[in-house]
Each structure stands twice: as C-alpha cells, then as structure tokens.
Enzyme design. Sequence first.
Site, PDB file in Angstrom:
ATOM      1  N   HIS A 124       8.253  -9.998 -54.766  1.00  0.00           N
ATOM      2  CA  HIS A 124       6.825 -10.240 -54.989  1.00  0.00           C
ATOM      3  C   HIS A 124       6.563 -10.790 -56.394  1.00  0.00           C
ATOM      4  O   HIS A 124       6.006 -10.077 -57.238  1.00  0.00           O
ATOM      5  CB  HIS A 124       6.051  -8.923 -54.818  1.00  0.00           C
ATOM      6  CG  HIS A 124       6.096  -8.340 -53.453  1.00  0.00           C
ATOM      7  ND1 HIS A 124       5.483  -7.135 -53.129  1.00  0.00           N
ATOM      8  CD2 HIS A 124       6.648  -8.803 -52.305  1.00  0.00           C
ATOM      9  CE1 HIS A 124       5.671  -6.875 -51.843  1.00  0.00           C
ATOM     10  NE2 HIS A 124       6.391  -7.860 -51.327  1.00  0.00           N
TER      11      HIS A 124
ATOM     12  N   HIS B 277       1.383 -12.421 -50.585  1.00  0.00           N
ATOM     13  CA  HIS B 277       2.410 -11.399 -50.371  1.00  0.00           C
ATOM     14  C   HIS B 277       3.643 -11.632 -51.245  1.00  0.00           C
ATOM     15  O   HIS B 277       3.925 -10.816 -52.113  1.00  0.00           O
ATOM     16  CB  HIS B 277       2.789 -11.366 -48.881  1.00  0.00           C
ATOM     17  CG  HIS B 277       3.842 -10.355 -48.547  1.00  0.00           C
ATOM     18  ND1 HIS B 277       4.003  -9.810 -47.301  1.00  0.00           N
ATOM     19  CD2 HIS B 277       4.816  -9.784 -49.310  1.00  0.00           C
ATOM     20  CE1 HIS B 277       4.995  -8.945 -47.311  1.00  0.00           C
ATOM     21  NE2 HIS B 277       5.518  -8.920 -48.524  1.00  0.00           N
TER      22      HIS B 277
ATOM     23  N   HIS C 118      14.040 -11.382 -50.769  1.00  0.00           N
ATOM     24  CA  HIS C 118      12.575 -11.320 -50.708  1.00  0.00           C
ATOM     25  C   HIS C 118      12.060 -10.445 -51.847  1.00  0.00           C
ATOM     26  O   HIS C 118      12.585  -9.361 -52.087  1.00  0.00           O
ATOM     27  CB  HIS C 118      12.123 -10.722 -49.371  1.00  0.00           C
ATOM     28  CG  HIS C 118      10.671 -10.332 -49.356  1.00  0.00           C
ATOM     29  ND1 HIS C 118       9.653 -11.256 -49.488  1.00  0.00           N
ATOM     30  CD2 HIS C 118      10.053  -9.127 -49.247  1.00  0.00           C
ATOM     31  CE1 HIS C 118       8.484 -10.637 -49.453  1.00  0.00           C
ATOM     32  NE2 HIS C 118       8.698  -9.342 -49.317  1.00  0.00           N
TER      33      HIS C 118
ATOM     34  N   GLU D 175      13.116  -5.285 -42.752  1.00  0.00           N
ATOM     35  CA  GLU D 175      13.034  -6.753 -42.648  1.00  0.00           C
ATOM     36  C   GLU D 175      14.362  -7.370 -42.183  1.00  0.00           C
ATOM     37  O   GLU D 175      14.519  -8.593 -42.224  1.00  0.00           O
ATOM     38  CB  GLU D 175      12.652  -7.366 -44.010  1.00  0.00           C
ATOM     39  CG  GLU D 175      11.375  -6.850 -44.619  1.00  0.00           C
ATOM     40  CD  GLU D 175      10.126  -7.539 -44.063  1.00  0.00           C
ATOM     41  OE1 GLU D 175      10.272  -8.381 -43.155  1.00  0.00           O
ATOM     42  OE2 GLU D 175       9.036  -7.214 -44.543  1.00  0.00           O
TER      43      GLU D 175
ATOM     44  N   GLU E 163      11.632 -29.265 -64.259  1.00  0.00           N
ATOM     45  CA  GLU E 163      12.720 -28.602 -63.542  1.00  0.00           C
ATOM     46  C   GLU E 163      12.465 -28.528 -62.033  1.00  0.00           C
ATOM     47  O   GLU E 163      13.408 -28.450 -61.247  1.00  0.00           O
ATOM     48  CB  GLU E 163      12.904 -27.167 -64.064  1.00  0.00           C
ATOM     49  CG  GLU E 163      13.533 -27.080 -65.441  1.00  0.00           C
ATOM     50  CD  GLU E 163      14.998 -27.455 -65.447  1.00  0.00           C
ATOM     51  OE1 GLU E 163      15.647 -27.306 -64.396  1.00  0.00           O
ATOM     52  OE2 GLU E 163      15.485 -27.912 -66.492  1.00  0.00           O
TER      53      GLU E 163
HETATM   54 ZN   LIG Z   1       7.168  -7.900 -49.336  1.00  0.00          ZN
END
Ligand SMILES: [Zn+2]
Length: 280
Positions: free
Chosen positions: A143, A212, A141, A118, A171
């Site tokens: 999940h 994702h 990144h 990525e 918040e």
């Molecule tokens: Zn991912």
Amino acid sequence: MEIGILKAPFMRAITDACNTIYKNGWGENHAGNLSYRLTVEEIETYIGKGWGATRKQKLETACPDLGHQFFLVTASGSPLKNVMNDPEIHLGVIHINEEGSGYEIIWGFCENKQPTSELPTHLLCHSNRLKVDEGNRIVLHCHPTYTIAMTFMHELDQNAFIKTMWSLNSECVLVFPEGLGVLPWMVCGNGEIGRESAVKMNEFRIVLWPHHGILAAGQSVDQAMGLIETVEKAAHVYVVTEGKRRQCMTDEQIIELAKAFDLKPKTGIINNVVGQIYSK
Ligand SMILES: [Zn+2]
C-alpha cells in the site's frame, strides 16, 4: 546435506523487502503480501531432496500451468514487520500439485499459519507473467501511500495515468516502458480482482488497485521493489506539486529519452492522450 532455507540469499532479500515495506508505511497492520517462485534446485539445496508435506489444501481456482511449482509465500494475517524476526512462522513454502488443484506446505507456516488469503490472485498473476516472461519470480502487493493518494486525484483512465507517470520523472519511461495497468475500483480479496489483475499482468508488471494499493511482478525481489519505488516517487511528486506544476516533461522529451536508451514505450500513450498533467 542441505544448507537451510533461512540462510538462502532469497530469504534475506524477502525479509529485507518486508521490513522496508513496513518501514516505508506501505504495509500497515496486516497489509502487504508476496509470493516468490523457487526452483527445484533451490528446494533441494535449501530444504533437501527428501522434503515432505505437513498440510495439504485445495485451491479454489485451479492453476494447471503451475503444476509442480514451488512458492515461498507470506502468511495470512501476519504483519510484515514480524517476518524478519520469525520467518518460519510468517512465511512458508508450498508445492503445487500436478493438476494445479491444490498445494502442500513443505516448510514454515508454524503455529498453524496459512498462506495469504490473496494466494489465488498471486498464483493467477504468476501463471500469466510466466507466459510472457519465463524468468518471473515474484508477485508483491503493498500500500504505497502517494500512489494510493494519486488514484484519488488523477483520472483513472489507464493511458492518461501512464502518460502522467512518464511525464513526472525521467526514470519512469525507462523503468516501465510497457506502462502500468490500472483497474477500476473493485472489492478486494479473491475472485474478480484477482482474475482482472492477472489479465493486466499479460501486458504489465505493475497493476494499480485504485484507493487500495499496487501489485508488482519481476524477476527478482529488487526488480519488483524497484518498480514500486519508481511509481511511488513519481506519485509523491505528483501529489506535492498539485496546484503548483508549471511544466512536466513533454511528449518530445519522453520520446527523446526512450530513443536514447533504445526503448520502445507502449504505443497509444504519447501524442494522442491528454493526461491531466498541468495545473490550471
Ligand atoms: Zn491490500
């Protein structure tokens, strides 16, 4: 004499974050990756002035704005749970060449590891974040479970999603008054999703990839992790209260909060977008 990068404060913060993401269940298998921009001073302090390259690679998408920048990056195919024990294998430092057309590895990625697949997405996001926030350091990144779950339950209209998030916890509007970016579902990997994420990063520090995961940017590891934790908490509450919600924070309460903390939330969200907040 350089100190050694393994003793750098940012190394501790990054390995801790990788561990936290794994323990929270947000980095299963090979999921999750991050990139952290290092200054020349940090390179000289922790790697040394005479740093040398071990391997060179071309970038598929050139990033001319990032010429001569340094990034600490997670390795491709490396489980985040392994980063803490063997950082010199599962992390590496790259130096982008002057034209932004390639990079050289100047530390880490032992055992012939490579930067995350990525990487082009990360670099495009850094490039755009730096245009609006010169202090930006990190793109992360992972999940987060309930955030992903919410993308199955809530409409994917960006403004409606932002409004719902703000209405779920006091918040939220304080931590991300600019809102968050929501992409349509896209094929992950390199290419369009990276370019579209970078476009969202012109405006937002958080980008959701429906079904994702999440991307977050910030001036520190704690800031990016804080954004993800705040989104995930609100999403968790959204999911566990589904079908049971009697009320959420009202538009007036969100505005009152923003006023109390002297914040200017993104316009076009309150009072003119009806999010799917309340259970029928
Ligand atoms: Zn991912």
